[in-house]
Scaffold this motif. Structure first.
Motif, PDB file in Angstrom:
ATOM      1  N   TYR A 147       0.841  -1.199   0.000  1.00 36.31           N
ATOM      2  CA  TYR A 147       0.000   0.000   0.000  1.00 36.31           C
ATOM      3  C   TYR A 147       0.878   1.252   0.000  1.00 36.31           C
ATOM      4  N   ARG A 148       0.545   2.202  -0.895  1.00 38.79           N
ATOM      5  CA  ARG A 148       1.249   3.482  -0.939  1.00 38.79           C
ATOM      6  C   ARG A 148       0.372   4.605  -0.401  1.00 38.79           C
ATOM      7  N   ARG A 149      -0.849   4.700  -0.944  1.00 41.95           N
ATOM      8  CA  ARG A 149      -1.752   5.761  -0.501  1.00 41.95           C
ATOM      9  C   ARG A 149      -3.125   5.564  -1.126  1.00 41.95           C
ATOM     10  N   THR A 150      -4.088   6.301  -0.586  1.00 42.47           N
ATOM     11  CA  THR A 150      -5.429   6.330  -1.152  1.00 42.47           C
ATOM     12  C   THR A 150      -5.585   7.637  -1.916  1.00 42.47           C
ATOM     13  N   ILE A 151      -6.080   7.532  -3.138  1.00 47.94           N
ATOM     14  CA  ILE A 151      -6.381   8.706  -3.948  1.00 47.94           C
ATOM     15  C   ILE A 151      -7.894   8.892  -3.856  1.00 47.94           C
ATOM     16  N   GLU A 152      -8.330   9.924  -3.160  1.00 45.34           N
ATOM     17  CA  GLU A 152      -9.755  10.115  -2.883  1.00 45.34           C
ATOM     18  C   GLU A 152     -10.566  10.512  -4.118  1.00 45.34           C
ATOM     19  N   GLU A 153      -9.993  11.309  -4.996  1.00 44.15           N
ATOM     20  CA  GLU A 153     -10.724  11.830  -6.161  1.00 44.15           C
ATOM     21  C   GLU A 153     -10.085  11.337  -7.455  1.00 44.15           C
TER      22      GLU A 153
END
Length: 177
Positions: A147-153
């Motif tokens: 996991y690197r990050r969540t992109i919300e949009e």
């Protein structure tokens, strides 16, 4: 062409349109992968020509029967929405509902990832999946993606909407210390 124990991963052909339509019209498949269910055979035929016939994009077929079960492949810089370096790619995969639960995705992904590192010289392979797609998340974890990050949009142009996606990466094991 790539082969695994149970699968043949081969280039897409326009003659795959009928088999593609049979599995891509299911509303459980496309929206989970970022596209709308196919509406008719002509649309499947067009998508093969416009999208699926591309370098390092494979029709996933069962070795025993030759039946089409899904798609797997890479997007490279300029094709992916991610800001990729020349030695990076994004992996995409989807499988038709009748073939879920057989670990075909794991088998195909392992072969394509190995090919990407060994034959294409990739240093990193990224994947994105909707935060609601638990099956994809589990597959990515089994494959060693971190996991690197969540992109919300994250804009899904084929669905014409924004969704949250998780971004994960796997690094070429020959480069890890």
């Amino acid at each position: 062409m790539l082969e695994t124990k149970r699968l043949v991963l081969r280039p897409w052909e326009k003659s795959d349109a009928e088999a593609l339509y049979a599995i891509a019209r299911d509303p459980k498949v496309g929206p989970a992968a970022g596209w709308k269910p196919h509406r008719n055979l002509a649309e499947s035929y067009k998508i093969i020509g416009d999208i699926l016939i591309a370098p390092e994009n494979y029709a996933m077929t069962r070795k025993e029967t030759g039946e089409l079960i899904g798609s797997i492949g890479f997007q490279f810089p300029g094709q992916s929405k991610l800001p990729l370096s020349q030695d990076e790619a994004e992996l995409g995969i989807w499988i038709g509902v009748p073939y879920w639960g057989n670990e075909y995705g794991l088998e195909a992904s392992e072969a394509v990832i190995q090919h990407g590192f060994r034959d294409l010289g990739l240093t990193r392979i990224y994947v994105t999946s909707f935060t609601s797609n638990e099956n994809s998340e589990r597959l990515q974890e089994k494959l060693g993606f971190r996991y690197r990050r969540t992109i919300e949009e994250y804009y899904c142009s084929q669905l014409e909407e924004y969704r949250a996606v998780n971004l994960r990466v796997v690094v070429n094991p020959e480069l890890e210390i």
